[in-house]
Write a protein that holds these residues in place. Structure first.
Motif, PDB file in Angstrom:
ATOM      1  N   UNK A  26      -2.036   1.315  -5.336  1.00 45.00           N
ATOM      2  CA  UNK A  26      -1.216  -0.029  -5.758  1.00 45.00           C
ATOM      3  C   UNK A  26       0.226   0.428  -6.323  1.00 45.00           C
ATOM      4  N   UNK A  27       0.142   1.721  -6.871  1.00 48.68           N
ATOM      5  CA  UNK A  27       1.474   2.193  -7.382  1.00 48.68           C
ATOM      6  C   UNK A  27       2.469   2.531  -6.388  1.00 48.68           C
ATOM      7  N   UNK A  28       2.061   2.954  -5.150  1.00 52.62           N
ATOM      8  CA  UNK A  28       2.937   3.304  -4.097  1.00 52.62           C
ATOM      9  C   UNK A  28       3.113   1.953  -3.310  1.00 52.62           C
ATOM     10  N   UNK A  29       2.210   1.119  -3.230  1.00 51.65           N
ATOM     11  CA  UNK A  29       2.763   0.015  -2.377  1.00 51.65           C
ATOM     12  C   UNK A  29       3.130  -1.218  -3.106  1.00 51.65           C
ATOM     13  N   UNK A  30       3.356  -1.296  -4.726  1.00 47.97           N
ATOM     14  CA  UNK A  30       3.853  -1.982  -5.492  1.00 47.97           C
ATOM     15  C   UNK A  30       2.908  -3.494  -5.529  1.00 47.97           C
ATOM     16  N   UNK A  31       1.729  -3.386  -4.939  1.00 47.19           N
ATOM     17  CA  UNK A  31       0.889  -4.513  -5.387  1.00 47.19           C
ATOM     18  C   UNK A  31      -0.777  -3.945  -5.090  1.00 47.19           C
ATOM     19  N   UNK A  32      -1.594  -4.803  -5.522  1.00 49.71           N
ATOM     20  CA  UNK A  32      -3.135  -4.500  -5.240  1.00 49.71           C
ATOM     21  C   UNK A  32      -3.419  -3.955  -3.830  1.00 49.71           C
ATOM     22  N   UNK A  33      -4.161  -3.272  -3.600  1.00 56.01           N
ATOM     23  CA  UNK A  33      -4.471  -2.782  -2.415  1.00 56.01           C
ATOM     24  C   UNK A  33      -5.280  -3.819  -1.565  1.00 56.01           C
ATOM     25  N   UNK A  34      -5.118  -3.699  -0.383  1.00 51.73           N
ATOM     26  CA  UNK A  34      -5.641  -4.706   0.658  1.00 51.73           C
ATOM     27  C   UNK A  34      -7.269  -4.781   0.389  1.00 51.73           C
ATOM     28  N   UNK A  35      -7.944  -5.735   0.558  1.00 45.28           N
ATOM     29  CA  UNK A  35      -9.203  -5.879   0.561  1.00 45.28           C
ATOM     30  C   UNK A  35     -10.115  -4.973   1.595  1.00 45.28           C
ATOM     31  N   UNK A  36     -11.040  -4.061   0.898  1.00 48.11           N
ATOM     32  CA  UNK A  36     -11.781  -3.183   1.661  1.00 48.11           C
ATOM     33  C   UNK A  36     -11.226  -1.784   1.352  1.00 48.11           C
TER      34      UNK A  36
END
Length: 163
Positions: A26-36
């Protein structure tokens, strides 16, 4: 800050690693991780483990971890499928300590190399891997879960002195 490396072994360790993985992604991508993402992460602990290392500080909270396994897709090489450090300690050497320990574990196990996949836009991670002797191997590919472009990297261990 003191950082100690230990070996993971319990279901509680798996839970802590999955939680940290979600936080780091989440920190790396700037949003919640994708489902799964949690399920994808948890499933990696079911493979044959070469190295599972935990990074902790003075308190018992998990600050980082690395998981290397063997899989048919990587042949004889160890697969560093998960490596994460808490965003609170990024840049303090924890990821490097974990990678160095995983490499040493794979060399001790007699494996010829360590492979990993990294998103091609994650330049900070790519720089870290390159500093540890990893080189790009093959063409970029689509990440199975996110669909983002990823690149496989490999570290040759045949030239590493064996303990």
């Amino acid at each position: 800050m003191q950082l100690d490396v230990a070996t993971g072994s319990t279901p509680a360790d798996v839970d802590a690693c999955v939680a940290l993985w979600l936080e780091a992604v989440g920190a790396r991508d700037g949003h919640e991780p994708v489902v799964g993402t949690a399920e994808h992460c948890r499933a990696k602990f079911d493979a044959t483990i070469v190295s599972w290392r935990l990074l902790r500080g003075a308190d018992p909270r998990l600050l980082g971890f690395g998981l290397a396994t063997t899989t048919p897709a990587t042949g004889d090489d160890a697969y560093l499928g998960l490596l994460a450090v808490s965003p609170s300690i990024e840049g303090r050497g924890g990821a490097g300590r974990l990678i160095d320990t995983v490499i040493a574990d794979a060399a001790t196990a007699g494996l010829p190399g360590v492979v990993l996949n990294v998103m091609t836009d994650n330049t900070r991670a790519i720089g870290l891997y390159a500093s540890r002797g990893f080189v790009a191997a093959g063409a970029p590919h689509e990440h199975a879960l996110t669909g983002r472009e990823a690149q496989r990297y490999r570290r040759d261990l045949t030239r590493v002195p064996r303990p």
